[in-house]
Design an enzyme around this catalytic site. Structure first.
Site, PDB file in Angstrom:
ATOM      1  N   GLY A  32       0.827  -1.207   0.000  1.00 39.35           N
ATOM      2  CA  GLY A  32       0.000   0.000   0.000  1.00 39.35           C
ATOM      3  C   GLY A  32       0.858   1.253   0.000  1.00 39.35           C
ATOM      4  O   GLY A  32       0.459   2.284  -0.544  1.00 39.35           O
ATOM      5  N   GLU A 176      14.016 -10.123  -4.028  1.00 45.59           N
ATOM      6  CA  GLU A 176      14.545  -8.779  -3.773  1.00 45.59           C
ATOM      7  C   GLU A 176      14.692  -7.982  -5.061  1.00 45.59           C
ATOM      8  O   GLU A 176      14.456  -6.760  -5.079  1.00 45.59           O
ATOM      9  CB  GLU A 176      15.886  -8.872  -3.034  1.00 45.59           C
ATOM     10  CG  GLU A 176      15.826  -9.576  -1.686  1.00 45.59           C
ATOM     11  CD  GLU A 176      14.742  -9.040  -0.763  1.00 45.59           C
ATOM     12  OE1 GLU A 176      14.462  -7.827  -0.802  1.00 45.59           O
ATOM     13  OE2 GLU A 176      14.175  -9.846  -0.005  1.00 45.59           O
TER      14      GLU A 176
END
Length: 216
Positions: A32, A176
């Site tokens: 978010g 990653e």
């Protein structure tokens, strides 16, 4: 909307001494946060040893250890630089059942910092295993990842660095790398397998469970 507001108010009451903070954070931002969706910018090679970049690297090392994680990217601490760290200690490996270690190919990875990494797929076979993320706290899902990859970039001192990873370490590296491109595992997961890892505890405690977004 009412449920969202109740949730926000509930967590706000947990930390009354709130205020503005500036990245790099010593906590992990959550899904978010718009910084998780930005493509990170390369670090000029001659800037790697500057205090600004070194602070990001040191904070990444601190946070990955604080959370007991196996990888951490700069966007996860609020910085859109193309930097990530990864590690897998003997203690972390021993925390898995032996059959899981063998099946997933889990092995020790020394703490390694990559600046401006690029990824090359070495083995195009994809393997599916459950995967989680500190930025999607307390959830997991099955994700397909390449079995073997090569990461090329620079280390924390600005020296060229290349590593080839297989199995679980390759999964960490790919996870990653995705962060640096504004991607999360939720983008490529098998959606039907997503679950809250503490769903049993939710039932046992009659729903009275709080999900912490940082270690105690």
């Amino acid at each position: 909307m009412g449920l969202i507001r109740k949730t926000l108010n509930w967590y706000a009451r947990l930390s009354p001494s709130r205020g503005k903070t500036s990245p790099p954070y010593e906590h992990v931002v959550q899904i978010g946060d718009p910084r998780l969706r930005k493509t990170s910018e390369p670090v000029p090679i001659d800037k790697i040893k500057t205090s600004e970049v070194q602070k990001v690297i040191k904070t990444l090392e601190y946070v990955v250890n604080k959370y007991g994680s196996v990888g951490m990217s700069a966007p996860q601490i609020g910085i859109n630089m193309r930097i990530f760290v990864m590690k897998l200690t003997a203690q972390q490996v021993s925390s898995f059942p032996a059959e899981i270690v063998k099946m997933r190919g889990i092995s020790v990875v020394p703490l390694t910092t990559f600046v401006n990494p690029t990824l090359k797929v070495v083995d195009f076979i994809k393997v599916v295993h459950p995967e989680g993320c500190e930025s999607v706290r307390s959830f997991s899902a099955e994700v397909a990842r390449y079995k073997k990859v090569q990461i090329t970039g620079y280390d924390q001192n600005g020296e060229p660095l290349q590593r080839t990873y297989s199995d679980w370490a390759a999964r960490i590296a790919q996870h990653e790398m995705d962060h640096l491109d504004g991607k999360l595992y939720t983008d490529i997961m098998d959606r039907k397998t997503m679950c809250c890892v503490c769903w049993e505890e939710v039932n046992l405690s009659k729903g009275k469970v709080a999900i912490p977004f940082a270690p105690e």
